[in-house]
Write a protein that holds these residues in place. Sequence first.
Motif, PDB file in Angstrom:
ATOM      1  N   VAL A  27      54.992  39.815  36.962  1.00  0.00           N
ATOM      2  CA  VAL A  27      54.035  40.853  37.357  1.00  0.00           C
ATOM      3  C   VAL A  27      52.853  40.227  38.091  1.00  0.00           C
ATOM      4  N   TYR A  28      52.285  39.174  37.502  1.00  0.00           N
ATOM      5  CA  TYR A  28      51.117  38.519  38.114  1.00  0.00           C
ATOM      6  C   TYR A  28      51.487  37.851  39.438  1.00  0.00           C
ATOM      7  N   ASN A  29      52.679  37.283  39.525  1.00  0.00           N
ATOM      8  CA  ASN A  29      53.101  36.646  40.773  1.00  0.00           C
ATOM      9  C   ASN A  29      53.239  37.667  41.904  1.00  0.00           C
ATOM     10  N   SER A  74      50.788  37.664  45.123  1.00  0.00           N
ATOM     11  CA  SER A  74      51.423  37.557  46.434  1.00  0.00           C
ATOM     12  C   SER A  74      51.055  38.742  47.324  1.00  0.00           C
ATOM     13  N   GLY A  75      50.998  39.940  46.722  1.00  0.00           N
ATOM     14  CA  GLY A  75      50.611  41.123  47.474  1.00  0.00           C
ATOM     15  C   GLY A  75      49.185  41.031  47.980  1.00  0.00           C
ATOM     16  N   ILE A 134      51.246  47.485  30.496  1.00  0.00           N
ATOM     17  CA  ILE A 134      52.370  46.750  31.092  1.00  0.00           C
ATOM     18  C   ILE A 134      53.037  45.871  30.042  1.00  0.00           C
ATOM     19  N   LYS A 135      52.230  45.219  29.226  1.00  0.00           N
ATOM     20  CA  LYS A 135      52.761  44.372  28.155  1.00  0.00           C
ATOM     21  C   LYS A 135      53.611  45.188  27.189  1.00  0.00           C
ATOM     22  N   MET A 183      56.027  47.922  39.637  1.00  0.00           N
ATOM     23  CA  MET A 183      55.026  48.974  39.431  1.00  0.00           C
ATOM     24  C   MET A 183      53.827  48.437  38.649  1.00  0.00           C
ATOM     25  N   GLY A 184      54.078  47.524  37.719  1.00  0.00           N
ATOM     26  CA  GLY A 184      52.971  46.895  37.005  1.00  0.00           C
ATOM     27  C   GLY A 184      52.104  46.081  37.950  1.00  0.00           C
ATOM     28  N   ALA A 185      52.762  45.345  38.856  1.00  0.00           N
ATOM     29  CA  ALA A 185      52.020  44.566  39.852  1.00  0.00           C
ATOM     30  C   ALA A 185      51.201  45.482  40.755  1.00  0.00           C
TER      31      ALA A 185
END
Length: 250
Positions: free
Chosen positions: A39-41, A45-46, A207-208, A226-228
């Motif tokens: 999710v964080y990646n 990146s976005g 998200i978790k 969607m979380g990202a």
Amino acid sequence: MANWSDQNSGLQGQAQGRLDTGARDVAFDAGLRSYMLKVYNYMASGILLTGVVAMLFARGGIESPAATIIMAGGLLSWVIMLAPLAFILVMSFGINRLSTGALQACFWGFSVVMGLSLSTIFLRYTGTSIAQTFFATSAAFVSLSLWGYTTKKDLSGWGTFLIMGVVGLIVAMVINIFLQSEAMGFVISGIGVLIFAGLTAYDTQKIKSMYAYVAGTDMMGKTVIMGALNLYLDFINMFLFLLNFMGGRE
């Protein structure tokens, strides 16, 4: 002797059960960490893609595409400004119909058009103030997201309040378009920072918690994207509202 054997077998069974439970917990925790890392990646990146596109589109100052297309107004400028909303609606309402690959493509497309629509900040604010605000937002985001991930406090009750706050914020921003009040603009920015700070912690916990429901299913890849997207929006909005305070005008 028989009783001793039965008791020993029972103790062995209990120990094996604890080992199995412990192994499942370790596997779950490892899967959760991998899920959140994805999710964080995606989110990072976005944001990176958005920043690169924004800088390139604003390259050239008053002669850049950002100045000649967006700031000049016209139909194309409205298309660029509204395109991110279109991507969000497609991803939100089409999550069950779109494949994971299609959802990924939408996320990258969204990041690109967000870069186009945000490119004008490089014409309005100094590069130094943008960088300072970005790092300040990053530090705040990491702290808030880490707290949302680790806290034992249930943040689900924040959801309704925060969403109502976002709606009220949008209404106030629309009103201020006509009033053009600088004081009201600062108040809106302050409230906006607080709301999206709260949403960062709330969305992280949400998200978790989703991992327990989607682990091992086809929906897992989609919920990662969607979380990202949710965390991306929290970060960008907190950054933009904070920029109104910290940003040095060109």
